[in-house]
Design a protein around this motif. Structure first.
Motif, PDB file in Angstrom:
ATOM      1  N   VAL A 228       4.885  56.721  36.245  1.00 35.39           N
ATOM      2  CA  VAL A 228       4.708  56.159  34.910  1.00 35.39           C
ATOM      3  C   VAL A 228       4.610  54.643  35.015  1.00 35.39           C
ATOM      4  O   VAL A 228       5.416  54.015  35.708  1.00 35.39           O
ATOM      5  CB  VAL A 228       5.879  56.559  33.992  1.00 35.39           C
ATOM      6  N   ASP A 229       3.624  54.046  34.330  1.00 29.49           N
ATOM      7  CA  ASP A 229       3.420  52.599  34.448  1.00 29.49           C
ATOM      8  C   ASP A 229       4.543  51.841  33.738  1.00 29.49           C
ATOM      9  O   ASP A 229       5.248  52.373  32.875  1.00 29.49           O
ATOM     10  CB  ASP A 229       2.056  52.196  33.887  1.00 29.49           C
ATOM     11  N   GLU A 230       4.693  50.579  34.111  1.00 33.45           N
ATOM     12  CA  GLU A 230       5.815  49.773  33.640  1.00 33.45           C
ATOM     13  C   GLU A 230       5.787  49.538  32.134  1.00 33.45           C
ATOM     14  O   GLU A 230       6.839  49.340  31.508  1.00 33.45           O
ATOM     15  CB  GLU A 230       5.833  48.430  34.374  1.00 33.45           C
ATOM     16  N   ALA A 231       4.608  49.557  31.507  1.00 28.77           N
ATOM     17  CA  ALA A 231       4.527  49.332  30.065  1.00 28.77           C
ATOM     18  C   ALA A 231       5.085  50.513  29.278  1.00 28.77           C
ATOM     19  O   ALA A 231       5.558  50.354  28.154  1.00 28.77           O
ATOM     20  CB  ALA A 231       3.080  49.068  29.662  1.00 28.77           C
ATOM     21  N   SER A 232       5.052  51.697  29.855  1.00 28.97           N
ATOM     22  CA  SER A 232       5.478  52.909  29.147  1.00 28.97           C
ATOM     23  C   SER A 232       6.890  53.348  29.496  1.00 28.97           C
ATOM     24  O   SER A 232       7.519  54.086  28.726  1.00 28.97           O
ATOM     25  CB  SER A 232       4.507  54.055  29.457  1.00 28.97           C
ATOM     26  N   ILE A 233       7.418  52.921  30.636  1.00 32.06           N
ATOM     27  CA  ILE A 233       8.700  53.442  31.118  1.00 32.06           C
ATOM     28  C   ILE A 233       9.863  53.152  30.167  1.00 32.06           C
ATOM     29  O   ILE A 233      10.797  53.976  30.080  1.00 32.06           O
ATOM     30  CB  ILE A 233       9.008  52.895  32.546  1.00 32.06           C
ATOM     31  N   PRO A 234       9.897  52.040  29.395  1.00 26.70           N
ATOM     32  CA  PRO A 234      11.044  51.841  28.484  1.00 26.70           C
ATOM     33  C   PRO A 234      11.164  52.916  27.414  1.00 26.70           C
ATOM     34  O   PRO A 234      12.253  53.121  26.869  1.00 26.70           O
ATOM     35  CB  PRO A 234      10.761  50.464  27.859  1.00 26.70           C
ATOM     36  N   ASN A 235      10.062  53.610  27.101  1.00 25.50           N
ATOM     37  CA  ASN A 235      10.094  54.626  26.055  1.00 25.50           C
ATOM     38  C   ASN A 235      10.499  56.001  26.567  1.00 25.50           C
ATOM     39  O   ASN A 235      10.725  56.919  25.773  1.00 25.50           O
ATOM     40  CB  ASN A 235       8.716  54.732  25.394  1.00 25.50           C
ATOM     41  N   VAL A 236      10.574  56.174  27.890  1.00 30.98           N
ATOM     42  CA  VAL A 236      10.874  57.481  28.471  1.00 30.98           C
ATOM     43  C   VAL A 236      12.381  57.620  28.647  1.00 30.98           C
ATOM     44  O   VAL A 236      13.027  56.761  29.236  1.00 30.98           O
ATOM     45  CB  VAL A 236      10.148  57.664  29.818  1.00 30.98           C
ATOM     46  N   LYS A 237      12.933  58.726  28.121  1.00 33.29           N
ATOM     47  CA  LYS A 237      14.375  58.970  28.185  1.00 33.29           C
ATOM     48  C   LYS A 237      14.641  60.390  28.690  1.00 33.29           C
ATOM     49  O   LYS A 237      13.772  61.261  28.634  1.00 33.29           O
ATOM     50  CB  LYS A 237      15.008  58.809  26.800  1.00 33.29           C
ATOM     51  N   LEU A 238      15.856  60.598  29.188  1.00 32.12           N
ATOM     52  CA  LEU A 238      16.261  61.927  29.626  1.00 32.12           C
ATOM     53  C   LEU A 238      16.221  62.917  28.464  1.00 32.12           C
ATOM     54  O   LEU A 238      16.478  62.548  27.312  1.00 32.12           O
ATOM     55  CB  LEU A 238      17.668  61.884  30.214  1.00 32.12           C
ATOM     56  N   ASP A 239      15.889  64.177  28.779  1.00 23.87           N
ATOM     57  CA  ASP A 239      15.874  65.297  27.833  1.00 23.87           C
ATOM     58  C   ASP A 239      14.720  65.255  26.836  1.00 23.87           C
ATOM     59  O   ASP A 239      14.677  66.082  25.923  1.00 23.87           O
ATOM     60  CB  ASP A 239      17.208  65.398  27.068  1.00 23.87           C
ATOM     61  N   GLN A 240      13.792  64.301  26.980  1.00 25.31           N
ATOM     62  CA  GLN A 240      12.611  64.327  26.117  1.00 25.31           C
ATOM     63  C   GLN A 240      11.702  65.497  26.491  1.00 25.31           C
ATOM     64  O   GLN A 240      11.610  65.876  27.651  1.00 25.31           O
ATOM     65  CB  GLN A 240      11.832  63.007  26.232  1.00 25.31           C
ATOM     66  N   LYS A 241      11.043  66.067  25.490  1.00 27.83           N
ATOM     67  CA  LYS A 241      10.139  67.183  25.725  1.00 27.83           C
ATOM     68  C   LYS A 241       8.836  66.678  26.342  1.00 27.83           C
ATOM     69  O   LYS A 241       8.430  65.531  26.148  1.00 27.83           O
ATOM     70  CB  LYS A 241       9.837  67.921  24.422  1.00 27.83           C
ATOM     71  N   ALA A 242       8.187  67.558  27.089  1.00 24.14           N
ATOM     72  CA  ALA A 242       6.921  67.212  27.731  1.00 24.14           C
ATOM     73  C   ALA A 242       6.059  68.454  27.850  1.00 24.14           C
ATOM     74  O   ALA A 242       6.545  69.588  27.716  1.00 24.14           O
ATOM     75  CB  ALA A 242       7.167  66.596  29.115  1.00 24.14           C
ATOM     76  N   GLN A 243       4.786  68.243  28.073  1.00 17.85           N
ATOM     77  CA  GLN A 243       3.850  69.326  28.363  1.00 17.85           C
ATOM     78  C   GLN A 243       3.108  68.975  29.648  1.00 17.85           C
ATOM     79  O   GLN A 243       2.677  67.833  29.828  1.00 17.85           O
ATOM     80  CB  GLN A 243       2.867  69.527  27.216  1.00 17.85           C
ATOM     81  N   VAL A 244       2.977  69.971  30.514  1.00 14.11           N
ATOM     82  CA  VAL A 244       2.378  69.755  31.826  1.00 14.11           C
ATOM     83  C   VAL A 244       1.148  70.644  31.976  1.00 14.11           C
ATOM     84  O   VAL A 244       1.191  71.835  31.636  1.00 14.11           O
ATOM     85  CB  VAL A 244       3.385  70.060  32.958  1.00 14.11           C
TER      86      VAL A 244
END
Length: 406
Positions: A228-244
């Motif tokens: 994940v790029d540095e501009a987006s990493i502050p918004n990523v937190k544990l237990d957030q939902k995702a789709q792969v």
């Protein structure tokens, strides 16, 4: 009759000029597209690419160097904890054990002899003490027996240390012998085999992939390791939902959850490479045939807001902040402000705004708009050149179905 005819002709020309002037005034200014500011649900997400891997895996390396004499597994084999995997030539280790067993037995015998000598020296000295009290032994004989006792005690202690050392050496050689046989540390699947029977295994070195012999993975729990790029990493937190999405399984989407967010940047291959962080998302419903190393793309949902004031991303502009006449900008003050252009009375008006969640095609407005305003959305070149106060002409949206293809 002639005068009346010229009157009507002159009147018609005047009317045409007036109507034409109004039309020209109405159509003056650059053409723009507009949209009404509306309320909608905004979902913010971060996109990243990565690889599939097992949540739990073990890289097996050799603890001793030697030729692989037996190899019992291949890639794809399912194994149970404790199952035999491979053997490294044990002959040298067996010979070492045999030699140290003999040395240990000799040391034990020496210790037994030293203890017997010590018992004899102690008995002789006790008699000497009794004889000395009775006055029937000379002082020199007494001192000689006391020295013999001290020597026997020192010899016994030295023999005991040699015996302890030989025992330790024997234990170490037996551990080395046990390391010639490698068994599975857990239940799983052999996902990599980098050694063949007859090849020489070298001692494993940390962070050196070339020393890994086998990899066993528990494929019942898999995850995607993302960058994940540095501009987006502050918004990523544990237990957030995702789709792969996995390239090997087209048209399928797998639910996932964020289980790890890296705290330090990944090492760069080159100076021009963007700074990225490691993020792991565990897949909730992995297919039974999934393999480690498959390419994956993930969308991590970092936030959602219902009934939010939202505008298209392309409508957001940055405008230079000009200080008031006679004033100097404060040190460190912002030089630009975010905003949009609204169409009011046929003219453009700049409206500063504050943004919130960033969606895929739109952005939330937290301050500056209430909804229902007429927003200038494009074209980009026109938006870029607007200053505020210009007369604008609204262009009709073209219907692609009616576009002339001639």
């Amino acid at each position: 009759m002639v005068k009346r005819r010229w009157f009507w002709v002159g009147g018609g020309l005047l009317a045409l000029l007036v109507v034409g002037g109004v039309a020209l005034k109405k159509d003056s200014g650059p053409g723009v597209q507009v949209a009404q500011v509306a309320r909608e649900t905004i979902t913010a997400k971060v996109s990243a690419n990565g690889k599939i891997q097992a949540v739990k895996k073990v890289d097996i390396s050799a603890n001793i160097m030697g030729q692989v004499t037996r190899l019992a597994v291949k890639e794809g084999d399912a194994v149970k904890a404790g199952a035999f995997l491979l053997e490294i030539d044990p002959e040298r280790a067996k010979a070492s054990v045999a030699g140290l067993q003999a040395a240990s037995a000799a040391a034990e015998q020496d210790l037994a002899t030293a203890r017997a000598r010590l018992a004899q020296a102690r008995s002789d000295f006790q008699r000497a003490e009794a004889n000395r009290a009775a006055g029937i032994i000379s002082q020199s004989d007494y001192e000689q027996l006391r020295t013999a006792l001290a020597t026997a005690e020192a010899g016994t202690q030295a023999s005991l240390r040699r015996t302890d050392q030989s025992r330790a050496n024997l234990r170490e050689s037996r551990v080395s012998l046990s390391k010639t046989t490698i068994t599975a540390p857990m239940d799983g699947v052999v996902t990599a085999r980098r050694i063949e029977q007859g090849e020489t295994a070298v001692i494993g070195v940390q962070n050196q992939p070339g020393t890994v012999l086998l990899t066993i993975s528990d494929m019942s729990k898999v995850e995607a390791e993302l960058e994940v790029d540095e501009a987006s990493i502050p918004n990523v937190k544990l237990d957030q939902k995702a789709q792969v999405r996995i390239d090997a399984y087209p048209n399928q989407v797998f639910d996932a959850v964020v289980t790890e967010v890296g705290g330090s940047p990944l090492l760069k291959v080159s100076q021009n490479e963007a700074t990225k962080f490691k993020v792991k998302v565990q897949i909730q419903n992995p297919p039974l045939t999934i393999k480690p190393g498959l390419s994956a793309q993930a969308e991590i949902f970092t936030g959602s807001r219902e009934n939010a004031v939202a505008i298209p991303l392309q409508a957001l502009v940055m405008k230079e902040i000009k200080p008031k006449e006679g004033q100097k900008p404060a040190p460190g003050a912002a030089k630009e402000e975010e905003g949009v252009y609204l169409l009011e009375g046929g003219k453009a008006r700049f409206q500063p705004v504050k943004t919130g969640l960033l969606g895929e095609l739109n952005v939330e407005i937290t301050e500056g708009l209430k909804g229902g305003e007429t927003l200038v959305t494009g074209p980009f070149r026109t938006l870029r050149d607007l200053k505020g106060g210009e007369a604008l002409r609204v262009e009709k949206k073209r219907d692609p179905a009616k576009t002339d293809t001639k």
